[in-house]
Every structure is written in structure tokens, then in C-alpha cells.
Design a protein around this motif. Sequence first.
Motif, PDB file in Angstrom:
ATOM      1  N   LEU A 279     -17.699   2.649  -4.611  1.00 61.11           N
ATOM      2  CA  LEU A 279     -16.467   3.349  -4.248  1.00 61.11           C
ATOM      3  C   LEU A 279     -16.662   4.836  -4.485  1.00 61.11           C
ATOM      4  O   LEU A 279     -17.016   5.259  -5.584  1.00 61.11           O
ATOM      5  N   ARG A 280     -16.481   5.639  -3.426  1.00 56.81           N
ATOM      6  CA  ARG A 280     -16.591   7.089  -3.578  1.00 56.81           C
ATOM      7  C   ARG A 280     -15.339   7.623  -4.278  1.00 56.81           C
ATOM      8  O   ARG A 280     -14.220   7.200  -3.956  1.00 56.81           O
ATOM      9  N   PRO A 281     -15.484   8.583  -5.199  1.00 64.94           N
ATOM     10  CA  PRO A 281     -14.333   9.062  -5.988  1.00 64.94           C
ATOM     11  C   PRO A 281     -13.189   9.610  -5.133  1.00 64.94           C
ATOM     12  O   PRO A 281     -12.028   9.500  -5.522  1.00 64.94           O
ATOM     13  N   GLU A 282     -13.522  10.203  -3.951  1.00 67.14           N
ATOM     14  CA  GLU A 282     -12.439  10.790  -3.152  1.00 67.14           C
ATOM     15  C   GLU A 282     -11.710   9.740  -2.327  1.00 67.14           C
ATOM     16  O   GLU A 282     -10.685  10.014  -1.724  1.00 67.14           O
ATOM     17  N   LYS A 283     -12.252   8.517  -2.316  1.00 73.35           N
ATOM     18  CA  LYS A 283     -11.624   7.471  -1.500  1.00 73.35           C
ATOM     19  C   LYS A 283     -10.747   6.548  -2.345  1.00 73.35           C
ATOM     20  O   LYS A 283     -10.219   5.566  -1.850  1.00 73.35           O
ATOM     21  N   MET A 284     -10.607   6.896  -3.621  1.00 75.08           N
ATOM     22  CA  MET A 284      -9.703   6.124  -4.473  1.00 75.08           C
ATOM     23  C   MET A 284      -8.471   6.978  -4.720  1.00 75.08           C
ATOM     24  O   MET A 284      -8.557   8.200  -4.805  1.00 75.08           O
ATOM     25  N   ARG A 285      -7.324   6.328  -4.822  1.00 73.55           N
ATOM     26  CA  ARG A 285      -6.094   7.086  -5.065  1.00 73.55           C
ATOM     27  C   ARG A 285      -5.602   6.824  -6.471  1.00 73.55           C
ATOM     28  O   ARG A 285      -5.671   5.717  -6.986  1.00 73.55           O
ATOM     29  N   LEU A 286      -5.117   7.920  -7.056  1.00 77.10           N
ATOM     30  CA  LEU A 286      -4.642   7.838  -8.428  1.00 77.10           C
ATOM     31  C   LEU A 286      -3.120   7.679  -8.378  1.00 77.10           C
ATOM     32  O   LEU A 286      -2.422   8.535  -7.841  1.00 77.10           O
ATOM     33  N   LEU A 287      -2.613   6.562  -8.895  1.00 78.78           N
ATOM     34  CA  LEU A 287      -1.157   6.337  -8.867  1.00 78.78           C
ATOM     35  C   LEU A 287      -0.600   6.449 -10.279  1.00 78.78           C
ATOM     36  O   LEU A 287      -1.236   6.031 -11.243  1.00 78.78           O
ATOM     37  N   ARG A 288       0.622   7.037 -10.348  1.00 75.65           N
ATOM     38  CA  ARG A 288       1.260   7.208 -11.666  1.00 75.65           C
ATOM     39  C   ARG A 288       1.939   5.922 -12.105  1.00 75.65           C
ATOM     40  O   ARG A 288       2.157   5.700 -13.284  1.00 75.65           O
ATOM     41  N   SER A 289       2.316   5.089 -11.122  1.00 76.20           N
ATOM     42  CA  SER A 289       2.971   3.829 -11.506  1.00 76.20           C
ATOM     43  C   SER A 289       2.416   2.686 -10.663  1.00 76.20           C
ATOM     44  O   SER A 289       1.781   2.913  -9.635  1.00 76.20           O
ATOM     45  N   LYS A 290       2.676   1.498 -11.089  1.00 74.02           N
ATOM     46  CA  LYS A 290       2.156   0.315 -10.428  1.00 74.02           C
ATOM     47  C   LYS A 290       2.755   0.176  -9.041  1.00 74.02           C
ATOM     48  O   LYS A 290       3.917   0.534  -8.811  1.00 74.02           O
ATOM     49  N   SER A 291       1.928  -0.256  -8.111  1.00 74.30           N
ATOM     50  CA  SER A 291       2.423  -0.425  -6.744  1.00 74.30           C
ATOM     51  C   SER A 291       2.029  -1.814  -6.286  1.00 74.30           C
ATOM     52  O   SER A 291       0.955  -2.305  -6.632  1.00 74.30           O
ATOM     53  N   THR A 292       2.876  -2.450  -5.511  1.00 74.32           N
ATOM     54  CA  THR A 292       2.564  -3.815  -5.076  1.00 74.32           C
ATOM     55  C   THR A 292       2.032  -3.837  -3.651  1.00 74.32           C
ATOM     56  O   THR A 292       1.555  -4.842  -3.177  1.00 74.32           O
ATOM     57  N   THR A 293       2.093  -2.653  -3.001  1.00 70.43           N
ATOM     58  CA  THR A 293       1.691  -2.626  -1.590  1.00 70.43           C
ATOM     59  C   THR A 293       0.192  -2.359  -1.426  1.00 70.43           C
ATOM     60  O   THR A 293      -0.305  -2.327  -0.320  1.00 70.43           O
ATOM     61  N   GLN A 294      -0.538  -2.087  -2.513  1.00 65.40           N
ATOM     62  CA  GLN A 294      -1.963  -1.742  -2.415  1.00 65.40           C
ATOM     63  C   GLN A 294      -2.827  -2.989  -2.288  1.00 65.40           C
ATOM     64  O   GLN A 294      -2.548  -4.021  -2.889  1.00 65.40           O
TER      65      GLN A 294
END
Lengths: 361, 280
Positions: A279-294
Motif C-alpha cells: 500500500l502506497r502511503p498517499e493511497k491510504m486515507r487517514l480518518l478521524r473517526s470510524k467509518s462503515t462505508t470503507q
Amino acid sequence: MLLNLEAVTKNFGGFQLHPLTLSIERGEFFSLLGPSGCGKTTVLRLIGGFESPTSGRIILNGQDITSLPPHRRNIHTVFQRYALFPHLTVFENIAFPLRLKKMAASEICSRVTECLKLVEIEDLKDRRTHQISGGQAQRTALARALVAKPDLLLLDEPLSALDPELRMKMREELKTICKKVGITFLLVTHDQEEALQLSDRIAVFKAGQCLQVGTPKAIYEDPVDTFVARFIGSVNEIAGELQGEPSPETGELALASNAGNFKIKKNGHPLPRQVSVILRPEKMRLLRSKSTTQENLMEGEIQDQTYLGSRTEYSVKIGNSTFKVFEQELERLKKRRLNTGDRVFLAWRSDDAIVLPQQTV
Amino acid sequence: MKTTQYLPSSAWAFLIWLITMTLLPFTIILGMSFLERTELGTILFSFSLRNYQQLLDWVYLKVLVKTVWLALMATLSCLAIGFPVAYYLARVQGTMKSLGLILLFIPFWTNFILRIYGIVSLFGSNGILNQLLMFLGLPKASILYTRWGVYFGLVYNYLPFLVVPIYSSLEKLDPFLREAAFDLGATRFQTFRKVILPNIKEGLFIGSIFVFIPMLGEYVIPDLLGGAKEAFLGKVMVEQFFILQDWPLGSAIATMLSVLLLAALWLQNRWTSKGLAHAI
């Protein structure tokens, strides 16, 4: 094809170049990329004629040049430390190959002047080589190698001796000059960023073997193995085991790993059960809270962060491993900055994961 | 650019040495060359150019021409023999390089006179060479006590002094210059003539001068290998001092040799902007 290497090998000392077959097109900017000792410089020296291959053939313009000495090949080199002739002026250095050809003085003057203009050092033409800077020496070496219009220009780590700022500037110029003069450039470098920026195509080398040849995009987004993936750009790796068979419609597969269970997709290569997910670092998203749609989500803790202006690089600890994530700084006055120790979630899509066979080394 | 440089205190000893052992004797010799001598050989303190006028005499000019000619031939021979050696040593790596350099320096660790007597026993009328020739049924060669003996002695003795400066100037040369020249279309010969030679010509010149000038003044080699018949400048000079008791004339010869050396170095400085310090 301008240049063809046909199963070229070279053995000396403890080094072995595995049979190398490679084609370079006319007008192309081609790079040989790899760590030091990988054999890329040997390949360059074989093409330049400074070494002769143990077996195989080298074809330039349809002519077999395998046994021709360097001075009879229409290939010129920009050496790493420039190798300018200290007893000659900048002008005479550039004129050197033309004088050997016994060209008329007026013709020499106009060709050299044209090259001086091309590399923007006209006002230095009467200087001696010890009176010019590293960048200027670089330009002189480039002009000297270009002036006789070779079929192929070899560049042996030409920018490695320059300071970073100058290096960036010369990169841009090299690319412009290559397209302007229409001469094929073959660059040897260990700097992946340089290779990505300059090349039409790249060949990646490791321990005397060419692992992959492709466009910068293909090498970065679709590396053939974990070595290539790790060598170009940054990577996060998840080692895991494939579960069951891919779904016939979507090609989706389940992966079980220490970091959790994920959904991945097959990229086409046949895969063993044990795989590495890159996984390339720029292709991951940093989320502040849990998401169920990912599609895929991992929970972790910010361990470290580096603010780089245009982006921030975070290290996120998940289980026993650390993941790198790059986040673009899209807002000037961001409301909620992350701090070390904050709980975060990393989200990634199965399309963005590179799935490769696991390699022990 | 002018910078003030102070002499480090540790250099004072050397400076005193230079003044007392080089500058002072040289000044004395220079001064004495303008004096006269009495019939009895004592020095007469009156200014005169007699000694220099005497040097223009045909007897001395003949010796000068002969000496210059022999020294020139010996220097050129040293160049011809020494250059390939220096070139090889500068390019080869590893054991052969160390071995070659040791072999080059071994003569320096052997006493000079012993080496000259070695040549005597090699070329003497019953020497090793002649015994070999007799064994082969060939006529004897008389080399010792001829100018050929002197010539051989000069070449043998001065060869390392020429190899070393050539070696060091070749060693300083970026090895990639050769490759660059090949790469740009030069043959091996063109590479040598257009790239290597221009870059080491100062080393060649300085090395040759440093061999040529002492050869002109050489005394021991002509004395031991040349025999009584062969008059060379160095021998004539020593004879003025110790046999003929004409110190002023001997000083004039010595001064002339020194002036030749300085003139050669001055010319070298004029020809190349970088000068002496760079070449050494």
C-alpha cells in the motif's frame, strides 16, 4: 529499435550479469535504475565499449557493435565526474570530438557555438576547466558528448555530484535538451525520483538482474515484485494469506493477516497463498473517526508526524507494525490537527492495493 | 592575490639550514668566481672576469659541448626507458604496483659508490659481460673507461629520478580522461598525444631538467667509469679545485651550471602559468 541487447552477460570477480535482453527506441529517455552494485553501470560500460560482454550481442542501428572499441561506436558518454580535459578551454573541450573528425574550422565553430547555446554556457567558452563550477562542468560535459550528434548518449549518474537545488534544475534541463536534440538518452542512476521524473521508460536492476522494464507509472503502480515496489517510493506491507477463490464477477478475494481481514483484488499475476499486500502511503486515507462505508479499515495510533508544507507524513502504529500515510494539506486553517497518540483509522480501497507473491528476501 | 604568510616556528631550523648550507656556500662560490688567483694558487681579492673569459676558450667549450651532448643523450634515453615504466606503474593496481615501486626504489637503498663499482665489475675487461661474450666465442667489448661506460652509468643512476616525477604526474591524472577521449572518438595514439601528453608535459619537463642538470655536473660517474681520457665538465671543475688549485675558475664553472639550472626553471615558469610548485 535503436539499440538491442541480445542475451548479454558479463562475469568478472564475484559479479555476474544475468542474460540481459533490452531494446531502446530512438529518441527515448531510458533509465537504468538500481542500488549500487546492481550492475547498471556495467551495462552502461558494455554499451559504451569499455567492457566486452562474456556472451551475447549488442546491436546499434542494426549493426553488430559487440566487438567494436569505444572510439568506433557512435555513442558518447557523460561521465560521473565529467572527465573534462584540464589542458583545454571549455570551447576546446566541446570541439574535441569534432577536431578528431578533421572537420572544417568554421563548421566546428558553428557546431560548438550551437551546443554552448543549448546548455547556456556561451560566456564561459574561453575559461579553463578549473575555473568553472560543478554545474558548469556538467553542462560542458553534456555539450561535449552531444556536439558530434551521437546515436546514443550515455549518462553515468551525471547529477549525483551536484547540490540538491542544482540537481533539480539540471533534471528539468536534461529532459528538455533530450527532446530538443532528438538524441536517445540512456541514464544510469540510483535515484528513483530522478528516474521517475526524467524517463520515458525505466529498467530496474538488482544483483545483476533486470527485474522490470516499463514506464515510470507502470513501475510505480504495478511493480513485478516486492523489491521493485520497495525500491521505488515508500511502501506499507501487509503479509497475509489468501482465503478461498476470487469472486468471478469482481475478482475480489479475502485476505487474512495479523493486521486484520481485508478485501483485495487480483492484479493478474498468478498468486500463491502467501502474499504481500503493498500500500502506497498517499493511497491510504487517514480518518478521524470510524467509518462503515470503507472497503478496508484499520485502527491505530499516531506515533509520529512530519509536516512538509504541502503534505504531512504520519506514522501510524497498528498492532506490531508501523504504517506511513501521507495527507495533503488541503486547507490553510485546518480545524482539527492530529496529535501524537490520537486514535485514527486508515482506509484503503482494494483497487489501490498491489498484491504480490511473498518474498523471503 | 597576495596573502601574508608567516613562517611557522618549526620551520626556522630548516630556514637556518637553507641559509648556512645552501645560500651561503652559493654566495661564496658566486663571489669567488669573480676573483683572481696567484701563481701559487692562493686567491687574490680583486674583481675580474678572467674566469668567465677563460671558459670561452676552445678547450673548455669542447668539454662543455661534449658534456651537454652526453647528458642530453642520457636524458633522452632515460625518458625512452622510463616513460613506459612510469606509465605502466601508474595504471596497474595491486601487487604489481607495489612490487614495481619497490624495485624502482631499491637502488636508492644501496650505496651509490657500491652501485658504480657494480658496473665496473660488470663491464671490466675481465668483467661479467666479457666473460659471457668469451664463453659465447664473441670478441670482447670495451665499455669501461670509454664514454659508453659513462653514458651507461648516467642512464642507470638517473633513471629512477625521471621515472618518479613522470609516475606522479600520470598518477594525478584522472583515469577517466583516457576513457573520455576513447569515447569521443580518439584512437589510443590520439588519446596519448592529445590528452595524456599535454597534461603531463610539465612533469616530463621538470623531471628531465632535474636529471639533465646534475648529469652535466656529474663527477663520480665519469671519474670511475670514464677513465683518464674522458674529460667532462664535472671532472674539469673538480680538477680546478683540487688538482690545479684554481678555485676561482672552478667556482665559475659551478656558477655556470647553477645559472643553467635557474634559466631552465625560469623558462619552464614562463611557458606554463601554473609553474614549478604545480608540476612537482
